[in-house]
Structures are given as C-alpha cells and as structure tokens.
Scaffold this active site. Structure first.
Site, mmCIF file in Angstrom:
data_model
loop_
_atom_site.group_PDB
_atom_site.id
_atom_site.type_symbol
_atom_site.label_atom_id
_atom_site.label_comp_id
_atom_site.label_asym_id
_atom_site.label_seq_id
_atom_site.Cartn_x
_atom_site.Cartn_y
_atom_site.Cartn_z
ATOM 1 N N SER A 34 72.289 -47.741 10.719
ATOM 2 C CA SER A 34 73.153 -46.751 11.343
ATOM 3 C C SER A 34 73.929 -47.366 12.513
ATOM 4 O O SER A 34 74.686 -48.315 12.337
ATOM 5 C CB SER A 34 72.323 -45.538 11.772
ATOM 6 O OG SER A 34 73.150 -44.457 12.129
ATOM 7 N N ASP B 24 73.714 -39.321 2.049
ATOM 8 C CA ASP B 24 73.699 -39.494 3.497
ATOM 9 C C ASP B 24 74.612 -38.444 4.127
ATOM 10 O O ASP B 24 75.827 -38.484 3.950
ATOM 11 C CB ASP B 24 74.174 -40.909 3.855
ATOM 12 C CG ASP B 24 73.976 -41.262 5.316
ATOM 13 O OD1 ASP B 24 74.081 -40.358 6.155
ATOM 14 O OD2 ASP B 24 73.715 -42.443 5.605
ATOM 15 N N HIS C 32 70.167 -40.389 4.995
ATOM 16 C CA HIS C 32 70.479 -41.326 6.076
ATOM 17 C C HIS C 32 69.218 -42.036 6.554
ATOM 18 O O HIS C 32 69.260 -43.213 6.918
ATOM 19 C CB HIS C 32 71.137 -40.572 7.236
ATOM 20 C CG HIS C 32 71.628 -41.460 8.327
ATOM 21 N ND1 HIS C 32 72.667 -42.341 8.151
ATOM 22 C CD2 HIS C 32 71.218 -41.619 9.621
ATOM 23 C CE1 HIS C 32 72.895 -42.993 9.282
ATOM 24 N NE2 HIS C 32 72.017 -42.584 10.187
#
Length: 274
Positions: free
Chosen positions: A95, A225, A254
């Site tokens: 991320s 996601d 995610h």
C-alpha cells in the site's frame, strides 16, 4: 529496542532479525512494522535477514510534526539501509509502503537493491487528475482526513472491519483479532503524522520513480481491493516498470498480505529465489 537517530533527530524504531540476504518490509498507512509479523517469521525461517521499521510519526518512532512526506520517508529508509550496511536487498512494500519502496529504490537504491515487490500499492498515483482520469477524487481523501480528525479511534475500527479486508462483503467472516490488531497499530502512531500521510500516499506521483527502477519488480494486487483499486494502480504500474511482472488475485482484498498470508508469502518467495 533498535532505534536509529536520523539526521533531524527523529528516532526511527526498527526490527532486524536473522542473517542472510536482507528483505526490507515497508507497511501501509497508518500501521507499523508489526503488520509484517507473518512475513517476518516466514522469511526468517527461510534463511533471510528480515527488517522492518516504523515510519516516522507511526508506531514506536518519533511522532513527528514535519517531514511526513514521501521524499523524507525514502530518505529515512536510505539512512537505515546505510546504518545497517544493506546490500543485495529485496524491498517489499504494501500500500503506502509500496510508494515508499518505489521512491527509495529509484532515488537511493542503486548498488543496494536487487529486487522489489509492490503489494496492493498506491503507485503510480491515487488522486484523480487530468493525466490520471481513473483515479479517486479529492473528496475521498478529504473524507479520510475528516474522519481521522473527528474520531480517530472510531475511524480505525470502521476501516478494517469494513472495506480494508473485505469484511463488508456478504460472504465474508469478520476476523476480530485482525481488526483489533489494526486498531492497536494505528493508535500507536501520531494523529498529525497520520493526517499528513494521507496527502503523501494519495497525491504523490510515482510515475518517474517507476520508470527509473531498473531491478526486477513483482506487482501483486487483489481485484477486489476497495482501498487502492487495481485498475488504476497495478495495471498501470507494471507498464511503467522496465522489468515488471504482474499477478492479480481474484477476489482478494486490500489487506490480502494478512488474510491470505500463506499464498502471498509463497509467491514472493518464488520470485525472490528465481
């Protein structure tokens, strides 16, 4: 505890376990090095030296008022890599940490980095702009800032119990321990740094960084996601990388590095061992 005093006096907490070829892990906002527990344990047992730090303003590092931006984050990693004398390293970013990896490898990694892995990562850029029409509008990130400022503790419950791990899907089973651990890590950090980091992960353009990276880079993303949509991230990033490879996981969220750790760990290990 392992603490590195940085050039501006910031104290950076890090973990450094084992010996062998180093793997450096970079986590996502607003968490800490603890988010890599499953990977740190797995790869240490496979004979690697595993390293993870708490980004400035996060976790056990100094709750900084300034320097909460990608250029500084990458420079901090460069100081850590130099202090630990890291060479032939693999950098794995999740991320926001994927953006940190891209900027670090592009600007500071030559001669030290041999491979990179971007997981559910924010590059090339999350924000919707004229050059990135598929991005998310600024109102989305303004909403995150408003929720954090209004009641950070509740916000840090709602996000992991909902879209972050896909627990809001009809067939999903809520994993309360995972949600509690997310909340614990988030609340360890500083509200100001977390607030600033939203701009850092959403508005930083990593296009030139991706083009500059000259080491093999594995891009992993789930097609469900809900935080960093894969079509405007992974699919674009792999086209910009010189030696990029993409794997998309059907139905994964995610937070797949946590809830699908066994699968992700095996794929990363295979890439590293090639």
């Amino acid at each position: 505890m392992d603490i590195l005093s940085l050039r501006d006096g910031t104290e950076l907490f890090f973990k450094d376990w084992g010996s062998g070829q180093p793997i450096v892990f970079h986590y996502g906002w607003p968490l800490s090095a603890d988010d890599w527990d499953a990977q740190m344990l797995f790869f240490r047992e496979k004979g690697f030296r595993v390293i993870a730090h708490d980004r400035r303003g996060h976790g056990r590092s100094t709750q900084t008022d300034s320097g909460n931006d990608m250029d500084t984050y990458a420079a901090d990693v460069a100081e850590l890599a130099a202090a630990l004398d890291l060479h032939e390293a693999i950098h794995v970013g999740d991320s926001t940490g994927g953006g940190e990896v891209a900027r670090y490898v592009a600007r500071h990694g030559k001669g030290r980095v041999v491979k990179a892995v971007l997981v559910s990562a924010v590059p090339p850029i999350m924000l919707k702009t004229e050059s990135n029409p598929g991005g998310l509008p600024l109102t989305v990130f303004d909403g995150l800032r408003a929720a954090l400022a209004a009641n950070r503790a509740q916000f840090y419950r709602d996000l992991p119990s909902g879209p972050f791990y896909g627990f809001n899907r009809p067939d999903a089973e809520l994993m309360s321990g995972v949600v509690d651990n997310w909340w614990r890590q988030g609340m360890m950090g500083g509200a100001k740094a977390h607030y600033d980091c939203i701009k850092a992960f959403s508005e930083t353009d990593f296009t030139s960084d991706l083009k500059e990276i000259d080491v093999p880079t594995l891009v992993l993303h789930g097609d469900d996601d809900q935080i960093v949509p894969y079509a405007d991230s992974a699919l674009l990033s792999v086209k910009l990388l010189r030696h990029g490879r993409l794997k998309v996981y059907p139905g994964h969220s995610h937070g797949m590095l946590t809830v699908n750790a066994d699968e992700l760990n095996a794929d990363i290990l295979a890439f590293i061992r090639e």
